[in-house]
Design a protein around this motif. Structure first.
Motif, PDB file in Angstrom:
ATOM      1  N   ILE A   1     -16.334 -42.139  32.003  1.00 15.86           N
ATOM      2  CA  ILE A   1     -17.116 -42.921  31.030  1.00 15.86           C
ATOM      3  C   ILE A   1     -17.281 -44.316  31.616  1.00 15.86           C
ATOM      4  O   ILE A   1     -16.300 -45.029  31.828  1.00 15.86           O
ATOM      5  CB  ILE A   1     -16.430 -43.008  29.645  1.00 15.86           C
ATOM      6  CG1 ILE A   1     -16.226 -41.621  29.044  1.00 15.86           C
ATOM      7  CG2 ILE A   1     -17.256 -43.886  28.706  1.00 15.86           C
ATOM      8  CD1 ILE A   1     -15.472 -41.631  27.716  1.00 15.86           C
TER       9      ILE A   1
ATOM     10  N   ASN B   1     -17.185 -44.934  22.255  1.00 14.30           N
ATOM     11  CA  ASN B   1     -16.017 -45.808  22.116  1.00 14.30           C
ATOM     12  C   ASN B   1     -14.731 -45.060  21.798  1.00 14.30           C
ATOM     13  O   ASN B   1     -13.655 -45.478  22.202  1.00 14.30           O
ATOM     14  CB  ASN B   1     -16.262 -46.877  21.053  1.00 14.30           C
ATOM     15  CG  ASN B   1     -17.295 -47.892  21.498  1.00 14.30           C
ATOM     16  OD1 ASN B   1     -17.613 -47.997  22.680  1.00 14.30           O
ATOM     17  ND2 ASN B   1     -17.841 -48.622  20.549  1.00 14.30           N
ATOM     18  N   SER B   2     -14.796 -43.961  21.062  1.00 11.91           N
ATOM     19  CA  SER B   2     -13.568 -43.279  20.641  1.00 11.91           C
ATOM     20  C   SER B   2     -13.211 -42.080  21.529  1.00 11.91           C
ATOM     21  O   SER B   2     -12.356 -41.284  21.171  1.00 11.91           O
ATOM     22  CB  SER B   2     -13.701 -42.825  19.181  1.00 11.91           C
ATOM     23  OG  SER B   2     -14.779 -41.928  19.044  1.00 11.91           O
ATOM     24  N   TYR B   3     -13.846 -41.966  22.695  1.00 18.94           N
ATOM     25  CA  TYR B   3     -13.568 -40.848  23.601  1.00 18.94           C
ATOM     26  C   TYR B   3     -12.920 -41.345  24.876  1.00 18.94           C
ATOM     27  O   TYR B   3     -13.050 -42.503  25.250  1.00 18.94           O
ATOM     28  CB  TYR B   3     -14.863 -40.086  23.915  1.00 18.94           C
ATOM     29  CG  TYR B   3     -15.373 -39.356  22.702  1.00 18.94           C
ATOM     30  CD1 TYR B   3     -14.925 -38.084  22.401  1.00 18.94           C
ATOM     31  CD2 TYR B   3     -16.267 -39.970  21.831  1.00 18.94           C
ATOM     32  CE1 TYR B   3     -15.359 -37.423  21.268  1.00 18.94           C
ATOM     33  CE2 TYR B   3     -16.714 -39.320  20.698  1.00 18.94           C
ATOM     34  CZ  TYR B   3     -16.258 -38.049  20.425  1.00 18.94           C
ATOM     35  OH  TYR B   3     -16.679 -37.407  19.293  1.00 18.94           O
ATOM     36  N   LYS B   4     -12.177 -40.429  25.542  1.00 12.85           N
ATOM     37  CA  LYS B   4     -11.492 -40.806  26.769  1.00 12.85           C
ATOM     38  C   LYS B   4     -11.621 -39.697  27.803  1.00 12.85           C
ATOM     39  O   LYS B   4     -11.918 -38.541  27.483  1.00 12.85           O
ATOM     40  CB  LYS B   4     -10.028 -41.129  26.484  1.00 12.85           C
ATOM     41  CG  LYS B   4      -9.253 -39.985  25.885  1.00 12.85           C
ATOM     42  CD  LYS B   4      -7.833 -40.417  25.559  1.00 12.85           C
ATOM     43  CE  LYS B   4      -7.042 -39.204  25.164  1.00 12.85           C
ATOM     44  NZ  LYS B   4      -6.596 -39.090  23.846  1.00 12.85           N
ATOM     45  N   VAL B   5     -11.392 -40.045  29.044  1.00 13.64           N
ATOM     46  CA  VAL B   5     -11.453 -39.103  30.161  1.00 13.64           C
ATOM     47  C   VAL B   5     -10.463 -37.964  29.911  1.00 13.64           C
ATOM     48  O   VAL B   5      -9.347 -38.186  29.448  1.00 13.64           O
ATOM     49  CB  VAL B   5     -11.141 -39.829  31.487  1.00 13.64           C
ATOM     50  CG1 VAL B   5     -10.995 -38.846  32.633  1.00 13.64           C
ATOM     51  CG2 VAL B   5     -12.218 -40.860  31.780  1.00 13.64           C
TER      52      VAL B   5
ATOM     53  N   ASP C   1     -18.735 -48.328  31.780  1.00 10.57           N
ATOM     54  CA  ASP C   1     -18.912 -49.447  30.869  1.00 10.57           C
ATOM     55  C   ASP C   1     -20.382 -49.558  30.477  1.00 10.57           C
ATOM     56  O   ASP C   1     -21.271 -49.095  31.200  1.00 10.57           O
ATOM     57  CB  ASP C   1     -18.463 -50.758  31.525  1.00 10.57           C
ATOM     58  CG  ASP C   1     -16.951 -50.799  31.758  1.00 10.57           C
ATOM     59  OD1 ASP C   1     -16.217 -50.134  30.987  1.00 10.57           O
ATOM     60  OD2 ASP C   1     -16.521 -51.477  32.702  1.00 10.57           O
TER      61      ASP C   1
ATOM     62  N   GLN D   1     -10.983 -35.436  27.799  1.00  7.00           N
ATOM     63  CA  GLN D   1     -11.201 -34.835  26.481  1.00  7.00           C
ATOM     64  C   GLN D   1     -12.321 -33.791  26.562  1.00  7.00           C
ATOM     65  O   GLN D   1     -13.322 -33.983  27.250  1.00  7.00           O
ATOM     66  CB  GLN D   1     -11.573 -35.947  25.499  1.00  7.00           C
ATOM     67  CG  GLN D   1     -11.395 -35.604  24.068  1.00  7.00           C
ATOM     68  CD  GLN D   1     -11.511 -36.849  23.177  1.00  7.00           C
ATOM     69  OE1 GLN D   1     -11.768 -37.958  23.636  1.00  7.00           O
ATOM     70  NE2 GLN D   1     -11.333 -36.651  21.901  1.00  7.00           N
TER      71      GLN D   1
END
Length: 123
Positions: free
Chosen positions: A10, A51-55, A12, A57
């Motif tokens: 993800i 914004n609420s997700y991460k690598v 910036d 997932q």
């Protein structure tokens, strides 16, 4: 259209020009026989969806395919494609809490069968 897979990256948020055009990119790796790493871009207010997700997932992303033509200074047409995301949802892992259906004996029924009504079913 939808794409499912695991988030690999993800980026910036980027802002372009005087108008403040916003773009944020992510890479999703599909889980098919030959996994594909798909670059999906989110633009303007859709950037905030990431914004609420991460690598790492697992997600399902709703996408649109976009294409455009550009005429270079020599007058030759060039074509570009983009995958644009407009919704993203986490995938439920199997065995996760809340994923199991409710037992039938706990469900309330709203219709009652009248024993005095004739049974007109052929079987």
């Amino acid at each position: 259209m939808e794409v499912t897979g695991k988030i690999k990256l993800i980026n910036d948020e980027q802002t372009f020009g005087a108008s403040g055009f916003r773009k944020r990119e992510m890479v999703v790796t599909t889980s098919e026989q030959y996994p594909q790493m798909l670059l999906i871009e989110f633009v303007q207010d859709k950037c905030d969806l990431l914004n609420s997700y991460k690598v790492g997932q697992d997600v399902k992303v709703s996408i649109n395919l976009r294409g455009r033509e550009w005429i270079n200074p020599e007058g030759v047409a060039k074509y570009f494609n983009a995958i644009q995301g407009w919704r993203i949802e986490p995938l439920q892992e199997e065995g996760a809490q809340g994923a199991a259906p409710a037992p039938l004996d706990n469900l309330e029924t709203t219709s009652k069968v009248d024993d005095n009504e004739p049974d007109d079913l052929p079987f």
